[in-house]
Scaffold this active site. Structure first.
Site, mmCIF file in Angstrom:
data_model
loop_
_atom_site.group_PDB
_atom_site.id
_atom_site.type_symbol
_atom_site.label_atom_id
_atom_site.label_comp_id
_atom_site.label_asym_id
_atom_site.label_seq_id
_atom_site.Cartn_x
_atom_site.Cartn_y
_atom_site.Cartn_z
ATOM 1 N N LYS A 121 0.832 -1.036 0.025
ATOM 2 C CA LYS A 121 -0.024 -0.038 -0.053
ATOM 3 C C LYS A 121 0.905 1.176 -0.041
ATOM 4 O O LYS A 121 1.670 1.549 0.838
ATOM 5 C CB LYS A 121 -0.960 -0.253 1.324
ATOM 6 N N ASP A 226 -14.073 4.891 9.337
ATOM 7 C CA ASP A 226 -14.503 4.912 8.093
ATOM 8 C C ASP A 226 -14.750 3.310 7.592
ATOM 9 O O ASP A 226 -14.527 2.683 6.750
ATOM 10 C CB ASP A 226 -13.317 5.342 7.159
#
Length: 465
Positions: A121, A226
């Site tokens: 990532k 989130d």
């Protein structure tokens, strides 16, 4: 910017040395002067400008000559530095296809020499789709200036620490393997994002598991912030895995209840629309204990016992303060400007002060996380030499200068300092008066060509006689 790792195999040792020199120069400069890059890199046979020209061709550096001739790292150059370091560590040996693109990051497949596939990532804060980092995230804390590369590094460090801690406490998260700069290496999660799933064999069980994770996180002192169908992975056996953690906050955050209710509402809304579920009662269990709910069947934030692990304290999550040892948590005010930090967090902030702004980054050790090899130590020494500059006078063994005339030097310095102070005062007075000359100008009392001039001429003639 597309990550083309094919270029990586053609870069030489000198190329990476110049890239690292630019990265080190960005401690105190947003745009690093070309002369400073050459002095920090200190290539044995020269050729720094030729190397920088090659890096510009591959878009690893950006040239800016608006104020002076300087360079800065691009995200692609930062990617190459992180990938090179991780490859040297033996974390992985190959980079594969791109798995996903988000508003804050890109995810790629990587593989080790034995064929094990992992996920890489790369955090990329500053995209046009998500630039409200200062108001949406608290990476800056008390700082007023920032750079996107540095913020991406902070986000990667935070996500890596959260992932490690959650894994140790038994949460279903990817296995955090390594982290360098803005890059996080983790295990590849089997399955699909929940948003891509159209049917479930047991939607009620999956729903209760997800709500149970939200409540369990709150019991450990954390809120995901989130938690939606895009950040929940599910495999063929309907096993749930959570991803994406940089934005997590403490239950002591001033907006903790709002974030908790928003996460719960996202789950309820998705299952209601996608699987036509109705929620009259919430039957989620956590370790065999029923969760208290409100009138709408949603878990109640105020009724959750927040005394299980205190991960927010261990990780210094946003919103947690430690001003007093007796107070475990307290609501903070003012958002980023008034965000109080713990003693441990203050030490960490000193080590991670922004490296890309001259006003806020004096004395920062490094922008990156790399192994301290001989080349790295040599570059650090070059940086310190460039910042210190050459000494003006050689000293004798007793600490005095060779000419020995310290008083004369001090007097000259005092006179020069006084001269500069007077100049600053004059400029300040002129600026305060709007740039106009004072009425006591040297020519205000003279009447050029008038009676005063004629009388002065007569006086000079008489004095000559």
């Amino acid at each position: 910017m597309k990550l083309d790792v094919d270029v990586l195999r053609y870069l030489t040792k000198e190329d990476f040395r110049v890239l690292t020199a630019v990265e080190m120069g960005m401690r105190n400069h947003e745009i690093v002067p070309a002369e400073l890059v050459e002095r920090i890199a200190a290539l044995k046979h020269g050729g720094t400008y030729k190397v920088m020209k090659n890096l510009l061709k591959h878009k690893l550096l950006h040239h800016d000559a608006s104020k002076y001739d300087g360079f800065r790292l691009t995200y692609l150059g930062y990617d190459f530095l992180a990938i090179k370091t991780l490859v040297n560590r033996g974390v992985f040996a190959a980079v594969g296809r791109q798995l996903g693109v988000g508003k804050e990051s890109d995810i790629f497949e990587v593989a080790t020499e034995d064929g094990t596939v992992m996920a890489m990532k790369l955090h990329r804060l500053g995209r046009t789709s998500f630039r409200a980092v200062k108001s949406k995230r608290d990476y800056l804390k008390h700082r007023s200036s920032f750079n996107w590369l540095y913020l991406s590094r902070l986000a990667a460090l935070r996500e890596f620490s959260f992932m490690k801690a959650l894994e140790e406490h038994g949460f279903p998260v990817p296995n955090a393997i390594d982290c360098n700069r803005h890059c996080v290496i983790m295990s590849l999660v089997p399955g699909y994002p929940l948003v891509q799933v159209k049917q479930l064999a047991n939607p009620e069980v999956v729903f209760n598991t997800i709500i149970g994770l939200v409540v369990r996180l709150a019991e450990h002192g954390l809120i995901h912030c989130d938690f939606n169908e895009f950040n929940i992975m599910i495999d063929d056996d309907e096993k749930i895995t959570m991803i994406d953690f940089p934005q997590m906050v403490s239950v002591s955050h001033r907006n903790a209840q709002m974030y908790f209710d928003r996460d719960v509402e996202c789950v309820f809304k998705f299952f209601s629309k996608r699987f036509n579920m109705s929620f009259h009662e919430c039957t989620a269990d956590i370790d065999g204990t029923a969760v208290d709910t409100d009138d709408s069947g949603r878990p109640s934030f105020t009724s959750i016992a927040k005394d299980t692990g205190f991960l927010d304290k261990e990780l210094s999550a946003s919103g947690f303060t430690k001003k007093d040892q007796d107070e475990i948590a307290k609501f903070i005010e003012g958002g980023i400007k008034n965000d109080a930090s713990s003693d441990d967090e203050s030490i960490e902030d000193d080590e991670q002060t922004s490296v890309l702004n001259e006003a806020d980054t004096m004395g920062v050790d490094s922008l990156h996380l790399v192994d301290q090899n001989d080349e790295q130590i040599e570059l650090e020494r070059n940086v310190r030499t460039c910042e210190a500059g050459p000494s003006s006078e050689p000293e004798n063994d007793d600490g005095s200068t060779e000419d020995g005339d310290n008083e004369t030097v001090n007097n000259d310095n005092d006179a020069e300092l006084e001269k500069r102070l007077n100049k600053v005062r004059r400029r300040a007075v002129t600026a305060a008066r709007g740039g106009r000359k004072t009425f006591a100008s040297r020519n205000t009392y003279k009447d050029k060509g008038g009676k005063s001039s004629n009388s002065s001429k007569i006086q000079r003639h008489l004095s000559s006689w």
